[in-house]
Write a protein that holds these residues in place. Structure first.
Motif, PDB file in Angstrom:
ATOM      1  N   GLU A 144      -6.290   5.814  -4.627  1.00 21.90           N
ATOM      2  CA  GLU A 144      -5.645   5.631  -3.216  1.00 21.90           C
ATOM      3  C   GLU A 144      -5.548   7.007  -2.583  1.00 21.90           C
ATOM      4  O   GLU A 144      -5.743   7.894  -3.318  1.00 21.90           O
ATOM      5  CB  GLU A 144      -4.193   5.138  -3.586  1.00 21.90           C
ATOM      6  CG  GLU A 144      -3.397   5.882  -4.413  1.00 21.90           C
ATOM      7  CD  GLU A 144      -2.553   6.888  -3.829  1.00 21.90           C
ATOM      8  OE1 GLU A 144      -2.135   6.836  -2.902  1.00 21.90           O
ATOM      9  OE2 GLU A 144      -2.593   7.871  -4.719  1.00 21.90           O
TER      10      GLU A 144
ATOM     11  N   ASP B 224      -6.093   0.992  -2.843  1.00 25.08           N
ATOM     12  CA  ASP B 224      -6.030   0.874  -1.613  1.00 25.08           C
ATOM     13  C   ASP B 224      -6.722  -0.469  -0.665  1.00 25.08           C
ATOM     14  O   ASP B 224      -6.512  -0.749   0.503  1.00 25.08           O
ATOM     15  CB  ASP B 224      -6.634   1.985  -0.670  1.00 25.08           C
ATOM     16  CG  ASP B 224      -5.500   3.312  -0.444  1.00 25.08           C
ATOM     17  OD1 ASP B 224      -4.333   3.027  -0.973  1.00 25.08           O
ATOM     18  OD2 ASP B 224      -6.143   4.374  -0.372  1.00 25.08           O
TER      19      ASP B 224
ATOM     20  N   GLY C  69       0.615  -1.197  -0.107  1.00 23.70           N
ATOM     21  CA  GLY C  69      -0.081   0.035   0.085  1.00 23.70           C
ATOM     22  C   GLY C  69       0.869   1.236  -0.079  1.00 23.70           C
ATOM     23  O   GLY C  69       2.065   1.356   0.410  1.00 23.70           O
TER      24      GLY C  69
END
Ligand SMILES: O=P(O)(O)O[C@H]1O[C@H](CO)[C@@H](O)[C@H]1O
Ligand SMILES: O=c1cc[nH]c(=O)[nH]1
Length: 258
Positions: free
Chosen positions: A117, A160, A70
């Motif tokens: 994200e 994400d 991430g």
């Protein structure tokens, strides 16, 4: 350095531990495998999700540091690596196919990423594109051709939520996820992964170079892979492309006196 202990706060590295060229896998377990392709590979340190090995390629210091999964941990690792002298980053990761032509075992050279994200918004507004550096793209294309790989150059979706991709119907926002996925596919997005956008946006902000090369896994329609496809899409098969890609970047830098 923000937190002065003599080493960077999260990656636990100091100036002199690494050179300017750094490979960035998500998985700490991939670092040693990548480092085995270096000359004189040596373990440097490991803290949280960030494991680092160093060595040389063609006489030039290189390193591999894992980012974890991430954007947040990727941005931290890259910021801290920049503090200690790195300026050229190559993400080496796995990704999920999004097009009929992205088949398991293919290579995706990422030229830009969909900003699906949150980390990037702490750097630059959404209108700012997440783009890879041309030196890295060129090096990775040359490497894919030299090694005879079936490769694609294009966009990744950096998201994400892994399970937002793989189990969207289980999410309260299922309709939203499906609609957006459909748009990414119709726009030609090659693969789905989780770190390129944050990496590219940190790199733009800090004026360093970053690129990404992904192993394609799975199928665009989420049909299961055959055993042969599982074998073809092992991440180990991606590493020679990444190593050759970095050699190409190093050679181009030497030729330019950079
Ligand atoms: O194989 P890595 O580099 O970790 O990359 C992919 O794999 C993880 C999800 O399984 C995410 O980090 C995604 O971006
Ligand atoms: O499908 C996949 C495979 C790897 N990483 C992802 O984020 N998605």
């Amino acid at each position: 350095m923000a937190y002065s202990e003599g080493y960077e706060y999260h990656i636990h590295l100091s100036k002199g531990d690494i050179g300017r060229y750094v490979f960035l896998p998500g998985d700490p377990g991939r670092c040693e495998t990548i480092a085995q392709h270096f000359d004189n590979p040596r373990f440097v340190n490991s803290h949280r999700e960030h494991t680092t090995w160093a060595g040389e390629l063609d006489g030039v210091p290189v390193a591999v540091t894992s980012t974890g999964m991430g954007g947040p941990s990727t941005a931290i690792a890259v910021e801290e690596l920049i503090h200690i002298g790195a300026d050229t980053f190559m993400r080496v990761g796995t990704s999920g196919a999004m097009q009929p032509e992205t088949q398991p075992g293919d290579i995706a050279v990422i030229n830009s990423s969909i900003r699906d994200e949150g980390t990037g918004l702490h750097y630059l507004p959404m209108e700012f594109p997440a783009v890879a550096d041309l030196d890295l793209i060129n090096g990775l294309v040359a490497a894919s051709q030299k090694l005879g790989k079936n490769y694609h150059v294009g966009v990744s979706q950096s998201k994400d939520s892994f399970y937002g991709q793989h189990e969207p119907d289980s999410m309260p926002v299922a309709k939203h996820l499906h609609e957006r996925w459909d748009a990414w596919v119709k726009g030609g997005c090659l693969v789905s992964e989780m770190e390129c956008a944050a990496l590219f946006l940190v790199a733009s902000t800090r004026r360093v170079r970053a690129g990404g090369v992904m192993m394609v896994m799975g199928h665009h329609d989420f049909q299961p892979m055959t055993d042969a496809e599982k074998e073809a899409s092992k991440v180990e098969n991606l590493i020679p492309v990444a190593i050759e890609g970095m050699r190409q970047v190093i050679a181009a830098d030497k030729a330019r006196g950079n």
